[in-house]
Structure formats: C-alpha cells, structure tokens
Design a protein around this motif. Structure first.
Motif, PDB file in Angstrom:
ATOM      1  N   VAL A  65       0.870  -1.176   0.000  1.00 30.05           N
ATOM      2  CA  VAL A  65       0.000   0.000   0.000  1.00 30.05           C
ATOM      3  C   VAL A  65       0.907   1.226   0.000  1.00 30.05           C
ATOM      4  O   VAL A  65       1.466   1.593   1.033  1.00 30.05           O
ATOM      5  N   THR A  66       1.050   1.849  -1.148  1.00 32.32           N
ATOM      6  CA  THR A  66       1.992   2.964  -1.281  1.00 32.32           C
ATOM      7  C   THR A  66       1.322   4.313  -1.525  1.00 32.32           C
ATOM      8  O   THR A  66       2.006   5.335  -1.629  1.00 32.32           O
ATOM      9  N   GLY A  67       0.004   4.318  -1.613  1.00 32.75           N
ATOM     10  CA  GLY A  67      -0.729   5.535  -1.919  1.00 32.75           C
ATOM     11  C   GLY A  67      -1.868   5.195  -2.850  1.00 32.75           C
ATOM     12  O   GLY A  67      -2.486   4.133  -2.726  1.00 32.75           O
ATOM     13  N   PHE A  68      -2.162   6.078  -3.793  1.00 35.59           N
ATOM     14  CA  PHE A  68      -3.238   5.832  -4.749  1.00 35.59           C
ATOM     15  C   PHE A  68      -2.773   6.247  -6.137  1.00 35.59           C
ATOM     16  O   PHE A  68      -2.471   7.412  -6.386  1.00 35.59           O
ATOM     17  N   ARG A  69      -2.680   5.274  -7.021  1.00 31.80           N
ATOM     18  CA  ARG A  69      -2.210   5.487  -8.387  1.00 31.80           C
ATOM     19  C   ARG A  69      -0.839   6.187  -8.372  1.00 31.80           C
ATOM     20  O   ARG A  69       0.082   5.714  -7.728  1.00 31.80           O
ATOM     21  N   SER A  70      -0.702   7.323  -9.046  1.00 27.58           N
ATOM     22  CA  SER A  70       0.621   7.955  -9.116  1.00 27.58           C
ATOM     23  C   SER A  70       1.001   8.708  -7.849  1.00 27.58           C
ATOM     24  O   SER A  70       2.165   9.078  -7.671  1.00 27.58           O
ATOM     25  N   ALA A  71       0.045   8.951  -6.965  1.00 31.59           N
ATOM     26  CA  ALA A  71       0.320   9.669  -5.722  1.00 31.59           C
ATOM     27  C   ALA A  71       0.868   8.684  -4.683  1.00 31.59           C
ATOM     28  O   ALA A  71       0.247   7.663  -4.412  1.00 31.59           O
TER      29      ALA A  71
ATOM     30  N   TYR B  83      -2.761  -9.283   0.701  1.00 31.84           N
ATOM     31  CA  TYR B  83      -2.705  -8.645   2.019  1.00 31.84           C
ATOM     32  C   TYR B  83      -2.443  -9.700   3.088  1.00 31.84           C
ATOM     33  O   TYR B  83      -2.743 -10.889   2.907  1.00 31.84           O
ATOM     34  N   GLN B  84      -1.920  -9.273   4.217  1.00 34.75           N
ATOM     35  CA  GLN B  84      -1.642 -10.202   5.304  1.00 34.75           C
ATOM     36  C   GLN B  84      -2.937 -10.796   5.849  1.00 34.75           C
ATOM     37  O   GLN B  84      -3.940 -10.093   6.018  1.00 34.75           O
ATOM     38  N   GLN B  85      -2.907 -12.102   6.139  1.00 36.00           N
ATOM     39  CA  GLN B  85      -4.087 -12.758   6.686  1.00 36.00           C
ATOM     40  C   GLN B  85      -4.396 -12.284   8.105  1.00 36.00           C
ATOM     41  O   GLN B  85      -5.554 -12.113   8.470  1.00 36.00           O
ATOM     42  N   GLU B  86      -3.349 -12.063   8.885  1.00 36.89           N
ATOM     43  CA  GLU B  86      -3.554 -11.625  10.263  1.00 36.89           C
ATOM     44  C   GLU B  86      -4.190 -10.233  10.287  1.00 36.89           C
ATOM     45  O   GLU B  86      -3.683  -9.290   9.695  1.00 36.89           O
ATOM     46  N   GLY B  87      -5.302 -10.126  10.977  1.00 34.63           N
ATOM     47  CA  GLY B  87      -5.985  -8.844  11.103  1.00 34.63           C
ATOM     48  C   GLY B  87      -6.905  -8.487   9.963  1.00 34.63           C
ATOM     49  O   GLY B  87      -7.584  -7.452  10.009  1.00 34.63           O
ATOM     50  N   MET B  88      -6.975  -9.315   8.912  1.00 31.68           N
ATOM     51  CA  MET B  88      -7.864  -9.000   7.798  1.00 31.68           C
ATOM     52  C   MET B  88      -9.323  -9.155   8.231  1.00 31.68           C
ATOM     53  O   MET B  88      -9.676 -10.083   8.944  1.00 31.68           O
ATOM     54  N   LEU B  89     -10.156  -8.220   7.789  1.00 34.80           N
ATOM     55  CA  LEU B  89     -11.592  -8.289   8.059  1.00 34.80           C
ATOM     56  C   LEU B  89     -12.353  -8.264   6.745  1.00 34.80           C
ATOM     57  O   LEU B  89     -11.990  -7.531   5.822  1.00 34.80           O
ATOM     58  N   LEU B  90     -13.429  -9.051   6.679  1.00 40.45           N
ATOM     59  CA  LEU B  90     -14.328  -9.052   5.536  1.00 40.45           C
ATOM     60  C   LEU B  90     -15.756  -8.974   6.059  1.00 40.45           C
ATOM     61  O   LEU B  90     -16.170  -9.773   6.895  1.00 40.45           O
TER      62      LEU B  90
ATOM     63  N   GLN C 127       4.278  -3.643   6.019  1.00 42.73           N
ATOM     64  CA  GLN C 127       4.750  -2.486   6.778  1.00 42.73           C
ATOM     65  C   GLN C 127       3.646  -1.841   7.610  1.00 42.73           C
ATOM     66  O   GLN C 127       3.828  -0.763   8.156  1.00 42.73           O
ATOM     67  N   GLY C 128       2.485  -2.506   7.674  1.00 44.14           N
ATOM     68  CA  GLY C 128       1.393  -1.993   8.494  1.00 44.14           C
ATOM     69  C   GLY C 128       0.528  -0.950   7.827  1.00 44.14           C
ATOM     70  O   GLY C 128      -0.385  -0.413   8.449  1.00 44.14           O
ATOM     71  N   ARG C 129       0.796  -0.666   6.555  1.00 49.61           N
ATOM     72  CA  ARG C 129      -0.039   0.298   5.833  1.00 49.61           C
ATOM     73  C   ARG C 129      -1.359  -0.382   5.461  1.00 49.61           C
ATOM     74  O   ARG C 129      -1.387  -1.572   5.141  1.00 49.61           O
TER      75      ARG C 129
ATOM     76  N   SER D 283     -10.201   3.979   1.943  1.00 50.36           N
ATOM     77  CA  SER D 283      -9.074   4.756   2.452  1.00 50.36           C
ATOM     78  C   SER D 283      -7.785   3.955   2.330  1.00 50.36           C
ATOM     79  O   SER D 283      -7.756   2.752   2.619  1.00 50.36           O
ATOM     80  N   TYR D 284      -6.730   4.642   1.890  1.00 56.01           N
ATOM     81  CA  TYR D 284      -5.382   4.095   1.905  1.00 56.01           C
ATOM     82  C   TYR D 284      -4.617   4.882   2.967  1.00 56.01           C
ATOM     83  O   TYR D 284      -4.504   6.109   2.862  1.00 56.01           O
ATOM     84  N   ILE D 285      -4.079   4.186   3.975  1.00 56.02           N
ATOM     85  CA  ILE D 285      -3.542   4.863   5.153  1.00 56.02           C
ATOM     86  C   ILE D 285      -2.112   4.405   5.412  1.00 56.02           C
ATOM     87  O   ILE D 285      -1.846   3.210   5.558  1.00 56.02           O
ATOM     88  N   GLU D 286      -1.204   5.368   5.503  1.00 52.49           N
ATOM     89  CA  GLU D 286       0.211   5.036   5.684  1.00 52.49           C
ATOM     90  C   GLU D 286       0.485   4.473   7.079  1.00 52.49           C
ATOM     91  O   GLU D 286       1.127   3.422   7.229  1.00 52.49           O
ATOM     92  N   LYS D 287       0.013   5.163   8.108  1.00 57.17           N
ATOM     93  CA  LYS D 287       0.254   4.733   9.488  1.00 57.17           C
ATOM     94  C   LYS D 287      -1.058   4.801  10.258  1.00 57.17           C
ATOM     95  O   LYS D 287      -1.362   5.819  10.887  1.00 57.17           O
ATOM     96  N   PRO D 288      -1.854   3.729  10.229  1.00 56.84           N
ATOM     97  CA  PRO D 288      -3.179   3.758  10.856  1.00 56.84           C
ATOM     98  C   PRO D 288      -3.154   4.134  12.330  1.00 56.84           C
ATOM     99  O   PRO D 288      -4.089   4.780  12.821  1.00 56.84           O
ATOM    100  N   ASN D 289      -2.115   3.759  13.050  1.00 52.72           N
ATOM    101  CA  ASN D 289      -2.048   4.024  14.487  1.00 52.72           C
ATOM    102  C   ASN D 289      -1.307   5.308  14.837  1.00 52.72           C
ATOM    103  O   ASN D 289      -1.266   5.688  16.004  1.00 52.72           O
ATOM    104  N   GLU D 290      -0.709   5.943  13.837  1.00 49.78           N
ATOM    105  CA  GLU D 290       0.043   7.172  14.091  1.00 49.78           C
ATOM    106  C   GLU D 290      -0.245   8.207  13.002  1.00 49.78           C
ATOM    107  O   GLU D 290       0.658   8.620  12.263  1.00 49.78           O
ATOM    108  N   PRO D 291      -1.480   8.660  12.873  1.00 55.12           N
ATOM    109  CA  PRO D 291      -1.798   9.642  11.826  1.00 55.12           C
ATOM    110  C   PRO D 291      -1.090  10.967  12.102  1.00 55.12           C
ATOM    111  O   PRO D 291      -0.944  11.381  13.253  1.00 55.12           O
ATOM    112  N   ASP D 292      -0.657  11.614  11.034  1.00 58.98           N
ATOM    113  CA  ASP D 292       0.069  12.879  11.154  1.00 58.98           C
ATOM    114  C   ASP D 292      -0.923  14.026  11.300  1.00 58.98           C
ATOM    115  O   ASP D 292      -1.142  14.822  10.377  1.00 58.98           O
TER     116      ASP D 292
END
Length: 238
Positions: free
Chosen positions: A61-67, A167-174, A193-195, A221-230
């Motif tokens: 998860v690096t962002g959205f398209r070119s961003a 995506y990682q299986q651990e913590g995945m929700l559907l 990396q937790g993104r 939403s694509y989130i870089e640091k879910p537990n540490e938002p800037d």
C-alpha cells in the motif's frame, strides 16, 4: 465536506442494506470463500490439493495510483493531473482546523464502474505537509441519486479485488459490522509495513416517517500509518 479520517464512528441505521452486502458476499465468485462476518480471513486451502492455488505477491500500500505516501503537495498535484487529466484549478484545497491537515480534493466521474461519481481527497500531514492518507468517497453527498444496489455491487467488486491482492491474513476483516451493524467494514487489510486499505459501507438512518432516507456512502481509504496519523495533538501535560 471533510475527508480527513475514515468514517468508523457514524451513527447509522441500515441493517437491511448491511444484510444485502453480506448475502452478496457469500454469493460472489472469489478465489477463496469469504470469511464469516466479524471474523478474520480464512486460512489457506489445505495442502495436498492436485493443483496448488497461485499465491499473489505480497500487497504494498503505497498511496493511490501515481500519488505516493511522502509526496509534497506540489508532487501530489502533479500526480492528480497526470492520473485524471485535469487542470490544477480543478483541485480544491481544504484545511481541517482541528487536525491541522490539508486535503487536495478532486471529483472523478467514473472511477469505479457502476458506483457513480467519486470524490478523492489526498491528505497532507500536519507536521510533515506530506501525503499520509487518501480517502475516496462514493454515494452520499457526492451523488444523492446513487443506486443503493449499484453501490453494494461496487463494494463487493472492490472487496473481491482486495482479497486477491496478497494482504496479510492476520488482522484482515471481511464484511464486519460496526456498532449496530448499519456500517460494515467490507474489507480491511494491511501490508507487511502496516499500511492499510480500508473499505466501509454506511447508510444514514431514516430521519422520520415523513422524510426519505438519505443515500448510502462507500468510502475507501489508503492509510500510511493507521495508528500514528500525522495530525495535530495537544501534548500531554498541557
């Protein structure tokens, strides 16, 4: 309209639509069976099968398209104009007075087939002024005439796509209900990396018998640091 954080705490009431989503998920064609509501994703298929299933590369998860996360406002603006072939004047800037972040917001007519127009908000952090989150919203205030069934179909299609992206299986929700069940986490997954990628479906409650119900909303939403938002926070001991 603010787009600064994923909407997970709204007061909503639409159990019927949440049920449609869950039922559609069970009927959808996917590479693996969706997990039961509010449980983690299923374990991989047992070994010993005649032909082992193809394993997807690990999600990133690096962002959205070119961003990309970490881009400056000017860099994000260039990415938006490249991705959607629009001019800089069509990008709206919005400041959140509480979190002290800045959003670059653009409307896209057909981002996801069948879901109708969308609004995409690229959020620049308080301390770094660099991209740390992207929110995409369909329905609701973006398109008051949205077809609820079409929005649910779009949610299912996006969930099926994300399930196969490594995506990682651990913590995945559907299809996990939130609160009274009127808001559903259609998909939540993190990379190594937790993104996080987070897809939620919500429907506002019907105000009264004489007032029509407001249209549903779908947010990705694509989130870089879910537990540490800037975002701005008052330091402890103030």
């Amino acid at each position: 309209m603010p787009f600064h954080r994923p909407a997970l705490g709204l007061s909503l009431a639409a159990l019927a639509l949440a049920g449609i989503l869950t039922g559609a998920a069970q009927a959808a064609t996917t590479d693996r069976k969706p997990a039961p509501t509010a449980q983690t994703a299923p374990a991989p298929a047992p070994t010993g099968a005649a032909e082992p299933a193809e394993v997807a590369p690990a999600a990133k998860v690096t962002g959205f398209r070119s961003a990309r996360f970490g881009m400056t406002g000017d860099e994000v603006t260039k990415a938006i104009t490249k991705d959607f072939k629009i001019e800089g004047k069509d990008i709206r800037r919005e400041t959140n007075a509480t979190e002290r972040t800045t959003s670059l917001i653009v409307k896209v007519d057909d981002l996801q087939t069948g879901a109708g127009p969308a609004v995409v908000a690229y959020i620049l952090g308080h301390s770094t002024q660099k991209l740390f989150q992207v929110n995409i919203l369909w329905g609701g205030a973006v398109n008051p005439k949205v077809d609820p069934n079409a929005l649910v179909g779009a949610a299912n299609a996006l969930r099926n796509y994300f399930v196969g992206q490594g995506y990682q299986q651990e913590g995945m929700l559907l299809n996990a209900p939130v609160g009274d069940g009127s808001q559903v986490v259609v998909f939540r997954g993190t990379d190594g990396q937790g993104r996080m990628s987070l897809l939620t479906l919500a429907v506002p409650p019907k105000p009264s018998d004489d007032t029509p119900a407001l249209p549903p909303s779908l947010q990705l939403s694509y989130i870089e640091k879910p537990n540490e938002p800037d975002v701005f926070k008052i330091e402890k001991g103030f």
